[in-house]
Write an enzyme that holds these catalytic residues in place. Structure first.
Site, PDB file in Angstrom:
ATOM      1  N   GLY A 161      -0.480   4.430   0.158  1.00 34.71           N
ATOM      2  CA  GLY A 161      -1.257   5.573   0.625  1.00 34.71           C
ATOM      3  C   GLY A 161      -0.559   6.194   1.819  1.00 34.71           C
ATOM      4  O   GLY A 161       0.645   6.029   2.006  1.00 34.71           O
TER       5      GLY A 161
ATOM      6  N   GLY B 291       0.827  -1.201   0.000  1.00 31.88           N
ATOM      7  CA  GLY B 291       0.000   0.000   0.000  1.00 31.88           C
ATOM      8  C   GLY B 291       0.857   1.244   0.000  1.00 31.88           C
ATOM      9  O   GLY B 291       1.773   1.372   0.820  1.00 31.88           O
TER      10      GLY B 291
ATOM     11  N   ASP C 238      -6.336   2.636   7.647  1.00 28.89           N
ATOM     12  CA  ASP C 238      -7.744   2.273   7.535  1.00 28.89           C
ATOM     13  C   ASP C 238      -7.981   0.762   7.563  1.00 28.89           C
ATOM     14  O   ASP C 238      -9.100   0.322   7.807  1.00 28.89           O
ATOM     15  CB  ASP C 238      -8.342   2.815   6.225  1.00 28.89           C
ATOM     16  CG  ASP C 238      -8.525   4.322   6.244  1.00 28.89           C
ATOM     17  OD1 ASP C 238      -8.991   4.872   5.214  1.00 28.89           O
ATOM     18  OD2 ASP C 238      -8.207   4.962   7.259  1.00 28.89           O
TER      19      ASP C 238
ATOM     20  N   GLU D 274     -18.578  17.148   2.024  1.00 29.15           N
ATOM     21  CA  GLU D 274     -17.694  17.966   1.178  1.00 29.15           C
ATOM     22  C   GLU D 274     -18.136  17.950  -0.278  1.00 29.15           C
ATOM     23  O   GLU D 274     -18.121  18.974  -0.966  1.00 29.15           O
ATOM     24  CB  GLU D 274     -16.247  17.498   1.347  1.00 29.15           C
ATOM     25  CG  GLU D 274     -15.713  17.834   2.741  1.00 29.15           C
ATOM     26  CD  GLU D 274     -14.258  17.453   2.956  1.00 29.15           C
ATOM     27  OE1 GLU D 274     -13.851  16.361   2.514  1.00 29.15           O
ATOM     28  OE2 GLU D 274     -13.533  18.246   3.602  1.00 29.15           O
TER      29      GLU D 274
ATOM     30  N   GLY E 243      -0.576   5.516   5.048  1.00 30.69           N
ATOM     31  CA  GLY E 243       0.077   4.578   5.966  1.00 30.69           C
ATOM     32  C   GLY E 243       1.345   3.988   5.385  1.00 30.69           C
ATOM     33  O   GLY E 243       2.412   4.013   6.019  1.00 30.69           O
TER      34      GLY E 243
END
Lengths: 432, 432
Positions: free
Chosen positions: A21, A19, A309, A180, A23
């Protein structure tokens, strides 16, 4: 196993991070002075700055403004390589990650899983085609294309009922993403698009935000939920609270006993972690997140860590929310624990520092909580701007980011309105 | 019919412009003080600055840097509306354009066709899937994705032969598009990507440019063709002249008796005009362009004009080349002639002003001809930069364009390397 044993340096330990992202990227950066060999694997080639994803989806920023190639971000770390591959499962016994349908197996000594989470459809995966979610840049491009095409089709529409349907936008989910998005749609309809059409009045676009619970921004304090609702209604958004969606089909949402017709339905509800966690063979929580120890490792395998997450983390006895700061903080903690293991030291628990909550409402307002301080309105928006610039700039020159972002935000509206593929029935809805 | 008759003002004349590229857009702008009602129709929502398309295809600029919504560009012209629709045929007898499968019919009093041209496969349309061309932003995104994925796959590749094939790029066609693409590929492999990979040396990427004729840039003077060839070879490009492509399949090009294997094949050869011209019922030339009169109207229908790449225009007895300046000049001439017809005056012939030729070779060199003056090398590149900024800025603030373009050119490399859709077998190859 790598590391130092009896004064003899063995082969360098291999760290695999799944991953790229928040993290995974922040975890990788924590290894920059380490002797370990690090491999970062992601099925995309880019790191995505998710907090601004809703702006890409509403044609306010271009996708290239909020993404950067992972391998470019880590290019200066000689000990780190990046592979673009889709990891399908982890074999914790053999300590390998299996990717690309088995074509690629990546052995590891230490593993940090940071594969994230996505939205969920409450047991109705078939709703996804009618109501796309917003988690990846591909999602943002798809939504942006649908939104822009809705206005284009409305301009050509021969019948009033068709025009009304095309100018109706439904957003499901009153969390930060939904709020948003709901704030930006009337903003672009009014500020960005209104002078460009002749047959339709884009300001008459109807935006409906549907939330199953009693409050918007359920994780925020009551007064900020209320401020958000008032700000949205001031923008003309119809807010439906305590309204559960019972059925979704192409162009139709049934919720709270009402049937709403809209050409554009955007899903911003639900949460489910990456299915990759299931292959670890350890307990998961209700939304599929891996339940981790205090030091972020998994039961029975101290060399395997899960962050962000994808993990159900606990800090000081309280569950850690699935927000960007939690991912940004947990990645480096897992990395530090890997380095301690390599050095033969004990690991340390993750202590989450709650930096507050922050959501924008339209172009110039926001709601924010910092500790006990609650702020709403324009002041909150400026705080939001400052904080995001500082985070974005973690990898890039701050001054240039400020110029670039500022320019993008205020002027690129035009450039980010590109629809790159033609509106063919059945064609993948991709735009740029 | 609109106009003034016997001192009585009739309904305002309706002008339909098909195409929002250089020809159509500049024609539309010429009506800004006119009493006519203008409708511009394009199947895309954006105007594309084609001279820089090869940079979007080689991940140097982002697609949003070279596009702008047509309706935004024309927003200040109250008399002008923009519709996003695909015109399929023109009924010259009834004076209507038929679009969107018949769902939309647009009547006109005067018509300006500016639907452009695309590349062609010499009677082998089946080659297109294996060898995509470069005419639209969708094409550029598709090519860019293939190029970036080739490097990503090479980084993961287990076998040497597979890696070699992935790191081989073939470009078919030695005109300006092919030459510019061929110059940029080694440039990005060397300058942009080389530090970001660990297992492959991107500088070993092999680029082969295949041209059927004896010279690159056949429309340019001999010495500039030669300068281009030398510059490309200095960049490491293998230039194959007098080499006709006999067969193309996925990953394979057969040309000049040689079989070349490459994961990425880009088609930059051939030319065929939009099929829309055929519905006019007037003679077309060998590549499908409409043969127009001196004033750019078609035989038998003085109210119908064709401009740009879609037209076979003649000026001072010589054929006008299918280049951007010809489109930019012919659009307003057709518009002026429409205005003369409305006012009951005679039309005037199109006089093409040959502003020269200009093609870049890699990042810092170019070849250019201005009248009799031939320039090559770095000086030509700066001239290219200046000219494109001036043209781009025709619609936008010059200073901001210069800053934006300069920033984009020198730094956005990273941003424009976005691959937005995952590499799934059979999936549409779209990236951002």
């Amino acid at each position: 196993m790598g590391g130092v044993e009896n004064g003899v340096t063995l082969e360098r330990p291999r760290v695999l991070i799944v991953g790229g992202g928040f993290g995974g990227l922040y975890a990788a950066r924590a290894f920059r002075h380490s002797a370990a060999r690090v491999t970062v694997v992601d099925r995309e080639n880019h790191h995505l700055f998710q907090p601004l994803l809703y702006q890409a989806a509403t044609a306010t920023l271009a996708p290239t403004d909020i993404t950067a190639p992972i391998r470019w971000l880590l290019r200066r770390q000689e000990n780190t390589e990046v592979l673009m591959a889709e990891v399908e499962r982890i074999d914790v016994a053999r300590r390998v990650a299996v990717a690309d349908g088995g074509a690629l197996t990546i052995p590891y000594d230490y593993l940090i899983l940071a594969a994230g989470a996505r939205h969920s459809y409450f047991g109705h995966p078939d709703w996804e085609t009618a109501a796309p979610g917003l988690k990846s840049i591909e999602d943002a491009i798809r939504i942006r294309q649908r939104v822009l095409l809705a206005f284009e089709r409305a301009e050509k529409a021969a019948r009033d009922d068709e025009r009304r349907r095309l100018l109706t936008f439904i957003i499901v989910g009153g969390g930060p993403t939904g709020v948003e998005m709901a704030g930006m749609l009337p903003t672009i309809a009014r500020d960005t698009l209104s002078g460009d059409f002749r047959r339709i009045d884009t300001r008459r676009a109807r935006v409906v935000l549907v939330e199953g619970g009693p409050r918007l921004l359920a994780a925020y304090p009551d007064d900020l939920s209320e401020a958000a609702r008032r700000s949205l209604e001031a923008l003309g958004v119809e807010v439906r609270l305590d309204t559960r969606v019972t059925h979704v089909a192409r162009g139709v949402v049934e919720a709270g006993g009402e049937r709403l017709e809209a050409a554009t339905i955007i899903w911003a509800a639900g949460n489910e972690a990456s299915p990759l966690g299931a292959s670890l063979g350890v307990p998961l929580d209700r939304v599929g997140r891996v339940i981790v120890n205090a030091d972020l490792s998994i039961p029975g395998h101290p060399e395997v860590f899960v962050v962000g997450d994808q993990a159900a983390m606990t800090s000081r006895g309280k569950p850690v929310p699935g927000v960007a700061p939690a991912a940004i903080q947990s990645g480096p903690v897992a990395a530090a624990n890997v380095k301690r293991l390599i050095a033969g030291k004990p690991t340390r628990p993750f202590r989450y520092l709650d930096k507050g909550d922050l959501a924008t409402i339209g172009r110039y307002k926001a709601v924010a909580r910092f500790g006990r301080l609650h702020v709403s309105g324009a002041l909150a928006w400026w705080l939001w701007l400052f904080i995001h610039i500082m985070y974005l700039a973690g990898f890039r020159n701050r001054a240039s980011v400020l110029v670039e972002w500022g320019y993008a935000f205020f002027t690129y509206q035009r450039g980010s309105r590109l629809i790159a593929t033609r509106d063919r029935p059945g064609a993948a809805a991709h735009g740029v």
